[in-house]
Design a protein around this motif. Structure first.
Motif, mmCIF file in Angstrom:
data_model
loop_
_atom_site.group_PDB
_atom_site.id
_atom_site.type_symbol
_atom_site.label_atom_id
_atom_site.label_comp_id
_atom_site.label_asym_id
_atom_site.label_seq_id
_atom_site.Cartn_x
_atom_site.Cartn_y
_atom_site.Cartn_z
ATOM 1 N N CYS A 20 38.270 33.812 42.166
ATOM 2 C CA CYS A 20 37.234 34.696 41.624
ATOM 3 C C CYS A 20 37.076 35.953 42.466
ATOM 4 O O CYS A 20 36.846 37.051 41.924
ATOM 5 C CB CYS A 20 35.906 33.956 41.546
ATOM 6 S SG CYS A 20 35.844 32.690 40.253
ATOM 7 N N LEU A 21 37.199 35.826 43.773
ATOM 8 C CA LEU A 21 37.090 36.987 44.644
ATOM 9 C C LEU A 21 38.231 37.963 44.378
ATOM 10 O O LEU A 21 38.013 39.182 44.259
ATOM 11 C CB LEU A 21 37.084 36.544 46.112
ATOM 12 C CG LEU A 21 37.019 37.651 47.165
ATOM 13 C CD1 LEU A 21 35.844 38.591 46.920
ATOM 14 C CD2 LEU A 21 36.953 37.038 48.568
ATOM 15 N N ALA A 22 39.449 37.451 44.251
ATOM 16 C CA ALA A 22 40.590 38.310 43.942
ATOM 17 C C ALA A 22 40.410 38.973 42.577
ATOM 18 O O ALA A 22 40.702 40.165 42.405
ATOM 19 C CB ALA A 22 41.880 37.494 43.986
ATOM 20 N N TRP A 23 39.941 38.196 41.624
ATOM 21 C CA TRP A 23 39.686 38.717 40.268
ATOM 22 C C TRP A 23 38.681 39.860 40.313
ATOM 23 O O TRP A 23 38.854 40.888 39.656
ATOM 24 C CB TRP A 23 39.189 37.576 39.394
ATOM 25 C CG TRP A 23 38.907 37.914 37.973
ATOM 26 C CD1 TRP A 23 39.779 37.888 36.918
ATOM 27 C CD2 TRP A 23 37.632 38.324 37.423
ATOM 28 N NE1 TRP A 23 39.134 38.252 35.755
ATOM 29 C CE2 TRP A 23 37.830 38.528 36.027
ATOM 30 C CE3 TRP A 23 36.372 38.539 37.970
ATOM 31 C CZ2 TRP A 23 36.799 38.927 35.189
ATOM 32 C CZ3 TRP A 23 35.339 38.955 37.127
ATOM 33 C CH2 TRP A 23 35.557 39.142 35.758
ATOM 34 N N ALA A 24 37.608 39.682 41.082
ATOM 35 C CA ALA A 24 36.575 40.711 41.181
ATOM 36 C C ALA A 24 37.089 41.948 41.918
ATOM 37 O O ALA A 24 36.805 43.085 41.518
ATOM 38 C CB ALA A 24 35.345 40.147 41.888
ATOM 39 N N LEU A 25 37.841 41.745 42.988
ATOM 40 C CA LEU A 25 38.370 42.872 43.752
ATOM 41 C C LEU A 25 39.328 43.706 42.913
ATOM 42 O O LEU A 25 39.495 44.903 43.147
ATOM 43 C CB LEU A 25 39.081 42.367 45.011
ATOM 44 C CG LEU A 25 38.174 41.843 46.127
ATOM 45 C CD1 LEU A 25 38.992 41.115 47.180
ATOM 46 C CD2 LEU A 25 37.383 42.983 46.758
ATOM 47 N N ASP A 26 39.957 43.076 41.953
ATOM 48 C CA ASP A 26 40.887 43.778 41.070
ATOM 49 C C ASP A 26 40.166 44.594 40.005
ATOM 50 O O ASP A 26 40.794 45.417 39.332
ATOM 51 C CB ASP A 26 41.811 42.753 40.397
ATOM 52 C CG ASP A 26 43.089 43.367 39.862
ATOM 53 O OD1 ASP A 26 43.768 44.079 40.625
ATOM 54 O OD2 ASP A 26 43.409 43.142 38.679
ATOM 55 N N ARG A 27 38.823 44.387 39.883
ATOM 56 C CA ARG A 27 38.087 45.003 38.778
ATOM 57 C C ARG A 27 36.941 45.915 39.196
ATOM 58 O O ARG A 27 36.718 46.947 38.570
ATOM 59 C CB ARG A 27 37.507 43.895 37.878
ATOM 60 C CG ARG A 27 38.541 43.318 36.938
ATOM 61 C CD ARG A 27 38.111 41.974 36.388
ATOM 62 N NE ARG A 27 39.093 41.509 35.418
ATOM 63 C CZ ARG A 27 40.278 41.006 35.752
ATOM 64 N NH1 ARG A 27 40.603 40.898 37.026
ATOM 65 N NH2 ARG A 27 41.131 40.612 34.818
ATOM 66 N N TYR A 28 36.194 45.529 40.213
ATOM 67 C CA TYR A 28 34.953 46.228 40.511
ATOM 68 C C TYR A 28 35.098 47.178 41.695
ATOM 69 O O TYR A 28 35.879 46.945 42.622
ATOM 70 C CB TYR A 28 33.844 45.213 40.768
ATOM 71 C CG TYR A 28 33.546 44.379 39.546
ATOM 72 C CD1 TYR A 28 32.846 44.917 38.463
ATOM 73 C CD2 TYR A 28 34.003 43.066 39.443
ATOM 74 C CE1 TYR A 28 32.595 44.165 37.320
ATOM 75 C CE2 TYR A 28 33.765 42.306 38.303
ATOM 76 C CZ TYR A 28 33.063 42.862 37.254
ATOM 77 O OH TYR A 28 32.824 42.134 36.118
ATOM 78 N N ALA A 29 34.300 48.229 41.657
ATOM 79 C CA ALA A 29 34.386 49.259 42.687
ATOM 80 C C ALA A 29 33.968 48.721 44.058
ATOM 81 O O ALA A 29 34.508 49.138 45.092
ATOM 82 C CB ALA A 29 33.505 50.448 42.299
ATOM 83 N N ARG A 30 33.017 47.799 44.060
ATOM 84 C CA ARG A 30 32.572 47.200 45.316
ATOM 85 C C ARG A 30 32.285 45.731 45.072
ATOM 86 O O ARG A 30 31.697 45.359 44.051
ATOM 87 C CB ARG A 30 31.322 47.903 45.853
ATOM 88 C CG ARG A 30 30.813 47.319 47.180
ATOM 89 C CD ARG A 30 29.672 48.139 47.752
ATOM 90 N NE ARG A 30 29.117 47.528 48.955
ATOM 91 C CZ ARG A 30 29.641 47.646 50.172
ATOM 92 N NH1 ARG A 30 30.737 48.360 50.341
ATOM 93 N NH2 ARG A 30 29.074 47.060 51.216
#
Length: 242
Positions: A20-30
């Motif tokens: 989930c962390l990798a998924w979020a880092l791939d999508r969100y600015a912060r």
């Protein structure tokens, strides 16, 4: 382009929350991370969190700039009022209600409520969790309908839009391995194998093909089976791929 919002990832240091962390880092600015110390039997996962964060930042520089602060909340009261195999030394078994005694009542509901509180203060509007209704133990607070209802309640109670994202909700464990392969290739999956923690018993002894763990508890069995299935599905997979 990335989503300009800030996301808070419920990050335990395990395989699913790392995905989930990798998924979020791939999508969100912060992206910021949030962990919970609730007296869990496998408390060693809290040590793994920082190792995983450092490894992600070092190996994926394009994500490092988006990775923000980490927070850990003391929810020891949850462990004090729970009587489960995750918060005390007892055998893992099914209960009369059909749920395993690893179910900690209210855990995810509390986690998301506290995460929303942190998000409100930090100017974030997205909560990302590894809840899953495909490969799970029947935990009612992992179900999609539960989380949709909580998203509405949090948004109303805070009087601000709060989005709960669950990228693993409909994925099997094999598909979770495939997702992280897609996001970060062999390097990310090697990081997950080496540094994340899933074992309910807190065992960090032998390193198996799928990671550290006792190899016997439900969490280890699910992770190992998913890894074997994913390996077998890869192009050119041989008999020893898993």
């Amino acid at each position: 382009m990335s989503d300009p919002r800030t996301a808070i990832v419920l990050f335990s240091g395990g395989q699913d929350s790392t995905a989930c962390l990798a998924w979020a880092l791939d999508r969100y600015a912060r992206v910021e991370t949030l962990g919970f110390d609730y007296g869990q039997r496998h408390r060693i996962e809290l040590d793994c969190r920082q190792v995983v964060r450092r490894a992600l930042a070092a190996q994926f520089p394009h994500w490092a700039a988006r990775l923000g602060d980490d927070h850990v909340l003391d929810l020891s009261l949850l462990g004090q009022i729970s009587d489960t195999a995750l918060t005390s030394e007892r055998a893992i078994e099914l209960q009369a209600n059909g749920l395993p005694n690893t179910f900690v009542p209210g855990r995810n509901l509390l986690f998301l409520t506290f995460a929303a509180t942190v998000a409100y203060r930090r100017g974030a509007s997205v909560l990302v969790g590894g809840m899953c209704e495909t490969d799970f133990s029947g935990y009612p607070d992992c179900r999609d309908n539960t989380l949709k209802a909580q998203q509405i309640a949090l948004s109303l109670g805070l009087d601000t839009p709060m989005t709960i994202e669950t990228p693993l909700m409909w994925l099997t464990k094999a598909q979770t391995w495939a997702l992280t392969q897609q996001l970060g290739g062999d390097a990310l999956n090697a990081l997950i194998v080496e540094h994340t923690h899933t074992c309910y018993l807190g065992e960090r002894g032998a390193l198996h093909a799928w990671g550290h763990g006792c190899g016997q508890c439900p969490a280890c069995a699910l992770r190992a089976a998913g890894h074997a299935e994913w390996c077998a599905s890869r192009p050119g997979a041989g008999a020893g791929a898993a």
